[in-house]
Design an enzyme around this catalytic site. Structure first.
Site, PDB file in Angstrom:
ATOM      1  N   GLY A   7       0.825  -1.198   0.000  1.00  0.00           N
ATOM      2  CA  GLY A   7       0.000   0.000   0.000  1.00  0.00           C
ATOM      3  C   GLY A   7       0.858   1.245   0.000  1.00  0.00           C
ATOM      4  O   GLY A   7       1.380   1.629   1.047  1.00  0.00           O
ATOM      5  N   GLY A   9       0.037   4.404  -0.436  1.00  0.00           N
ATOM      6  CA  GLY A   9      -0.707   5.643  -0.257  1.00  0.00           C
ATOM      7  C   GLY A   9       0.070   6.581   0.640  1.00  0.00           C
ATOM      8  O   GLY A   9       1.296   6.484   0.754  1.00  0.00           O
ATOM      9  N   MET A  11       0.231   6.941   4.057  1.00  0.00           N
ATOM     10  CA  MET A  11       0.932   6.364   5.203  1.00  0.00           C
ATOM     11  C   MET A  11       1.997   5.364   4.771  1.00  0.00           C
ATOM     12  O   MET A  11       3.096   5.343   5.328  1.00  0.00           O
ATOM     13  CB  MET A  11      -0.078   5.692   6.136  1.00  0.00           C
ATOM     14  CG  MET A  11      -0.962   6.678   6.872  1.00  0.00           C
ATOM     15  SD  MET A  11      -0.032   7.805   7.922  1.00  0.00           S
ATOM     16  CE  MET A  11       0.660   6.658   9.095  1.00  0.00           C
ATOM     17  N   GLY A  12       1.675   4.524   3.792  1.00  0.00           N
ATOM     18  CA  GLY A  12       2.682   3.589   3.305  1.00  0.00           C
ATOM     19  C   GLY A  12       3.896   4.309   2.753  1.00  0.00           C
ATOM     20  O   GLY A  12       5.040   3.893   2.970  1.00  0.00           O
ATOM     21  N   ALA A 132      -0.382  11.572   7.047  1.00  0.00           N
ATOM     22  CA  ALA A 132       0.179  11.718   5.709  1.00  0.00           C
ATOM     23  C   ALA A 132      -0.947  12.059   4.750  1.00  0.00           C
ATOM     24  O   ALA A 132      -2.079  11.600   4.925  1.00  0.00           O
ATOM     25  CB  ALA A 132       0.872  10.427   5.270  1.00  0.00           C
ATOM     26  N   LYS A 188      -7.232   3.913  19.230  1.00  0.00           N
ATOM     27  CA  LYS A 188      -7.030   4.556  17.936  1.00  0.00           C
ATOM     28  C   LYS A 188      -8.293   4.454  17.083  1.00  0.00           C
ATOM     29  O   LYS A 188      -8.636   5.396  16.345  1.00  0.00           O
ATOM     30  CB  LYS A 188      -5.849   3.899  17.209  1.00  0.00           C
ATOM     31  CG  LYS A 188      -5.627   4.357  15.761  1.00  0.00           C
ATOM     32  CD  LYS A 188      -5.165   5.785  15.674  1.00  0.00           C
ATOM     33  CE  LYS A 188      -4.959   6.252  14.224  1.00  0.00           C
ATOM     34  NZ  LYS A 188      -3.935   5.469  13.502  1.00  0.00           N
ATOM     35  N   ASN A 192     -10.345   7.324  14.913  1.00  0.00           N
ATOM     36  CA  ASN A 192     -10.783   7.231  13.526  1.00  0.00           C
ATOM     37  C   ASN A 192     -12.300   7.209  13.400  1.00  0.00           C
ATOM     38  O   ASN A 192     -12.860   7.725  12.428  1.00  0.00           O
ATOM     39  CB  ASN A 192     -10.192   5.976  12.879  1.00  0.00           C
ATOM     40  CG  ASN A 192      -8.695   6.078  12.722  1.00  0.00           C
ATOM     41  OD1 ASN A 192      -8.176   7.119  12.352  1.00  0.00           O
ATOM     42  ND2 ASN A 192      -7.980   5.004  13.012  1.00  0.00           N
ATOM     43  N   SER A 260      -7.534  10.406   6.474  1.00  0.00           N
ATOM     44  CA  SER A 260      -7.451   9.515   5.310  1.00  0.00           C
ATOM     45  C   SER A 260      -8.814   9.197   4.718  1.00  0.00           C
ATOM     46  O   SER A 260      -8.947   9.045   3.497  1.00  0.00           O
ATOM     47  CB  SER A 260      -6.734   8.222   5.701  1.00  0.00           C
ATOM     48  OG  SER A 260      -7.429   7.556   6.743  1.00  0.00           O
ATOM     49  N   GLU A 273     -12.582   2.677   4.807  1.00  0.00           N
ATOM     50  CA  GLU A 273     -12.478   1.555   5.734  1.00  0.00           C
ATOM     51  C   GLU A 273     -13.540   1.646   6.824  1.00  0.00           C
ATOM     52  O   GLU A 273     -13.372   1.105   7.916  1.00  0.00           O
ATOM     53  CB  GLU A 273     -11.078   1.537   6.347  1.00  0.00           C
ATOM     54  CG  GLU A 273     -10.667   2.854   6.948  1.00  0.00           C
ATOM     55  CD  GLU A 273      -9.168   3.065   6.956  1.00  0.00           C
ATOM     56  OE1 GLU A 273      -8.730   4.043   7.566  1.00  0.00           O
ATOM     57  OE2 GLU A 273      -8.436   2.270   6.357  1.00  0.00           O
TER      58      GLU A 273
END
Length: 312
Positions: A7, A9, A11-12, A132, A188, A192, A260, A273
């Site tokens: 991934g 994106g 964060m990756g 990110a 966490k 989110n 995100s 997600e």
């Protein structure tokens, strides 16, 4: 350490870039062809706290997995939750008995999927508070500070988990070994389940969300639903502390950040997600007989918006 990041994106890309700059051998795997093409042509381009950075990293699509060659010591999972099974079906050839997998995805219950592909003693779970933003294929914006908490899923994986902590810390990722990562993951998920879903629906950044009328009561109601369901999972979430933690972001150095889920849904029209965050609380609530009206509504509204923008 030889590391493959699934991934590429926002964060990756952050983790890949920081680990690469620290001297690790990093390979990317991503399913977005435009992103692959851009990184192959011009490298990974990043605005890294105001500094323009370019990193030439090898990147492959899942269909090209047999071209990677030597298997990684560590696979870090940053693919979307709803793509997890598809991605791991594709990357089976680079997983052997010595491969460790670290899941840093937002949400709850990913270990149930990953146990089908990697032994429990080679599975690591964690959370990260880094942020990110992806501004286009091959381009990311990385600002602010963050941290990582991780833990081995089974006792036999502790030594390697501690090695990963050191590798991450050497890369400036501010990693710590957790003795109770499940609590941290649910904590966490509360972040989110409030910031991500609400910013996506209201099309605002974190700081703007904090200025809306009635936000305190809504945050506390959502967190209470996470806590009620978490209690049936053996967790006692500190609701007051979690609320203060979420509210503190409204005036922090990430106040201007668009989470995100906003980036996926509003900007890129990609599926979110939500099913692994508020949706999981809703489903588990039904299983345990716990009412979760706010998580149900947020899940349904995000799903409706996905349909309206034809998210893929």
């Amino acid at each position: 350490m030889k590391i493959t990041v699934l991934g590429a994106g926002g964060m990756g890309s952050r983790f890949a870039l920081m680990l690469h700059r620290a001297g690790n051998e990093v390979t990317l795997v991503d399913g977005w062809q435009a992103n692959i093409d851009a990184i192959r042509k011009d490298g990974l381009q990043a605005d890294f706290n105001g500094e323009r950075v370019t990193a030439k990293l090898p990147i492959y699509s899942p269909a090209e997995i047999d071209r990677i060659g030597d298997q990684a010591d560590l696979i870090i999972v940053f693919t979307k939750s709803n793509q997890l099974t598809t991605m791991f079906d594709a990357v089976r050839p680079i997983i052997n008995a010595e491969t460790y997998v670290l899941c840093l995805l937002n949400g709850i219950g990913h270990e149930d999927v990953l146990e089908k592909y990697v032994a429990k003693d080679h599975l690591l779970l964690g959370i990260t508070m880094w942020t990110a933003g992806m501004t286009g294929p091959g381009h990311v914006t990385l600002v602010g500070n963050g941290n990582v908490e991780l833990q081995n899923f089974a006792p036999a994986g502790k030594n390697f988990a501690q090695q990963v902590v050191q590798v991450f810390d050497d890369a400036g990722l501010n990693a710590t070994y957790s003795d109770n990562v499940k609590y941290a993951i649910w904590r966490k998920a509360c972040v989110n389940g409030t910031l991500n879903s609400l910013c996506a629906l209201l099309a605002c950044n974190i700081g703007e969300l904090g200025k809306t009328h009635g936000i305190e009561g809504l945050l506390k109601a959502i967190i209470a639903e996470f806590a009620a369901v978490g209690a049936h999972e053996g967790l006692q979430l500190d609701q007051a502390e979690i609320y203060q933690h979420v509210a503190a972001t409204f005036t922090s150095d990430i106040a201007d950040h668009y989470p995100s889920m906003y980036q996926d849904l509003v900007i890129n029209h990609r599926k979110t997600e939500i099913d692994f965050i508020n949706g999981t609380v809703w489903r588990k609530g039904e299983q345990y007989g716990v009412p979760t009206p706010d998580c149900q509504l947020l899940t349904q509204l995000i799903q409706m918006k996905e349909a309206l923008v034809k998210a893929k």
